[in-house]
Write an enzyme that holds these catalytic residues in place. Structure first.
Site, PDB file in Angstrom:
ATOM      1  CG  ASP A  34       3.191  81.805  13.459  1.00 19.23           C
ATOM      2  OD1 ASP A  34       2.260  81.537  14.274  1.00 19.23           O
ATOM      3  OD2 ASP A  34       4.081  80.998  12.625  1.00 19.23           O
ATOM      4  NE  ARG A  43      -6.843  80.647  14.851  1.00 23.88           N
ATOM      5  CZ  ARG A  43      -6.965  78.814  14.213  1.00 23.88           C
ATOM      6  NH1 ARG A  43      -7.565  78.594  13.483  1.00 23.88           N
ATOM      7  NH2 ARG A  43      -5.298  78.748  14.137  1.00 23.88           N
ATOM      8  CD  GLU A 190       1.687  70.796  17.609  1.00 21.34           C
ATOM      9  OE1 GLU A 190       0.192  70.556  18.496  1.00 21.34           O
ATOM     10  OE2 GLU A 190       1.225  71.947  16.386  1.00 21.34           O
ATOM     11  CB  SER A 272      -1.494  76.770  23.184  1.00 17.31           C
ATOM     12  OG  SER A 272      -1.567  76.882  22.531  1.00 17.31           O
ATOM     13  N   GLY A 273      -1.823  73.599  21.881  1.00 23.20           N
ATOM     14  CA  GLY A 273      -1.825  72.766  21.523  1.00 23.20           C
ATOM     15  C   GLY A 273      -3.658  72.764  21.547  1.00 23.20           C
ATOM     16  N   GLY A 274      -4.742  73.595  21.182  1.00 24.65           N
ATOM     17  CA  GLY A 274      -5.851  74.029  21.768  1.00 24.65           C
ATOM     18  C   GLY A 274      -5.584  73.461  22.331  1.00 24.65           C
ATOM     19  CB  SER A 301       6.057  79.823  21.606  1.00 22.44           C
ATOM     20  OG  SER A 301       5.361  80.605  20.336  1.00 22.44           O
ATOM     21  NE  ARG A 304      -5.404  76.675  17.765  1.00 22.59           N
ATOM     22  CZ  ARG A 304      -5.314  76.082  17.946  1.00 22.59           C
ATOM     23  NH1 ARG A 304      -6.432  74.965  17.817  1.00 22.59           N
ATOM     24  NH2 ARG A 304      -4.198  74.883  17.892  1.00 22.59           N
TER      25      ARG A 304
END
Length: 364
Positions: A34, A43, A190, A272-274, A301, A304
């Protein structure tokens, strides 16, 4: 004592609960595809590809049409508004493609973060205006769940009580509006990994934020069985010098959830927060192996962390389609195992899989 005015009928509740359970069925998680037009631009730029509507469509199609090995891994896919209305080469609308593979269709409904005046760079999230009408339309167009992201930052004086309260309330309003329209809300508060804070500090802040979120959801009469939570894992800040094991990260994460998230919540789908692809899988696996009672599905979820290697392999070239899909399938299979505590890292993750995906102050 407040009087109960039921917000939802028993039929509405059953539908919401059924959708939530389908998304986080054993072995399944969510593909977050999304990214806004601005985010996907970054990206595509990273692989030297122009940010055109056709390139965006082709790339999303690449992910959505990967072979049937991903079907048992992907319970839901979150789309951006544009993507919900795009079609595959064979003429099928993307929602139909997702459903044909057993997935539930999701839609990002927030309109991005805006500054909270009088705070040290803190934000709230906009998008409540007209949300009910948009949800009703999205439901007609095949979406059964939604996502709304709030962002909090750990600093010396942040997150402030104001930022915590404001973001908890906006998440609760969003959740209420979704449920009224038959859409399962994914609640995403987040806490960014920016900073030099240690694991304990992240755990403490995560507990305070989640406690506030569930108080707000209760105040707004949210039906918890028809919701999912999308939190950060409890990790040290990216600039923290102390290193922690995957088991320590898992223990801190599960402990924070156990202290704040009611067992009625159907599932927790971590962002995944990077983290690198490999790290995100290993940490998810450790969380599922953590020797504490865990009453919710604990799954992924990932954006990246499911897409990085695939994006690189594609490189914007049609002839790399199969190779790119193969990379995506690999990560989907890895995370499907990880959310069941059955993942063993092969030790041969490619360079892309081990590369940190951290972007400072990440805004979608």
């Amino acid at each position: 004592m407040p009087h109960s005015h039921p917000a939802l009928t028993p039929e509405q509740k059953k539908e919401l609960s059924d959708i939530a359970h389908r998304i986080v069925a054993p072995g399944k998680g969510i593909l977050a595809a999304d990214e806004s037009t601005g985010s996907i631009a970054k990206r595509l730029q990273s692989i030297g590809t122009e940010n055109t509507e056709e390139n965006r469509r082709f790339y999303r199609q690449l992910l959505l049409t990967a072979d049937d090995r991903v079907n048992p891994c992907i319970g839901g896919v979150i789309l951006f508004h544009e993507t919900l209305y795009q079609k595959a080469d064979d003429g099928r609308p993307f929602p139909q493609v997702i459903k044909s593979k057993g997935g539930v269709v999701g839609i990002k409904v927030d309109k991005g973060v805006v500054p909270l005046a009088g705070t040290n760079g803190e934000t709230t999230t906009q998008g409540l205006d007209g949300l009910s009408e948009r949800c009703a339309q999205y439901k007609k167009d095949g979406a059964d769940f939604a996502k709304w992201r709030c962002v909090l930052k750990i600093g010396e004086h942040t997150p402030s009580a104001l930022a915590i309260m404001e973001n908890a309330n906006v998440l609760a309003r969003y959740a209420s509006i979704c449920q009224q329209n038959g859409i399962v809300p994914i609640v995403e508060p987040e806490i960014l990994p920016d900073g030099d804070h240690d694991l304990k500090r992240c755990q403490y802040v995560t507990e305070k934020v989640l406690a506030a979120v569930y108080k707000a959801l209760s105040d707004h009469h949210i039906y918890l069985e028809g919701t999912l939570l999308k939190p950060n894992m409890v990790t040290p800040g990216h600039a923290c010098t102390q290193k922690y094991s995957h088991e320590e990260i898992a223990m801190a994460t599960v402990t924070a959830l156990r202290r704040t998230v009611p067992p009625a919540v159907t599932g927790v789908t971590f962002l995944s927060g990077g983290q690198s692809e490999e790290e995100a899988s290993i940490n998810l696996n450790a969380i599922n192996k953590c020797p504490l009672l865990k009453p919710w599905a604990l799954t992924f979820s990932y954006g990246r962390a499911l897409q990085a290697s695939a994006l690189k392999a594609w490189g914007g070239k049609k002839e790399n389609l199969k190779a790119a899909q193969e990379e995506y399938v690999k990560r989907a299979l890895a995370n499907s195992l990880a959310c069941q505590g059955k993942y063993t890292p092969s030790g041969q993750a490619g360079a892309a899989a081990s590369e940190s995906l951290f972007i400072s102050n990440h805004a979608y």
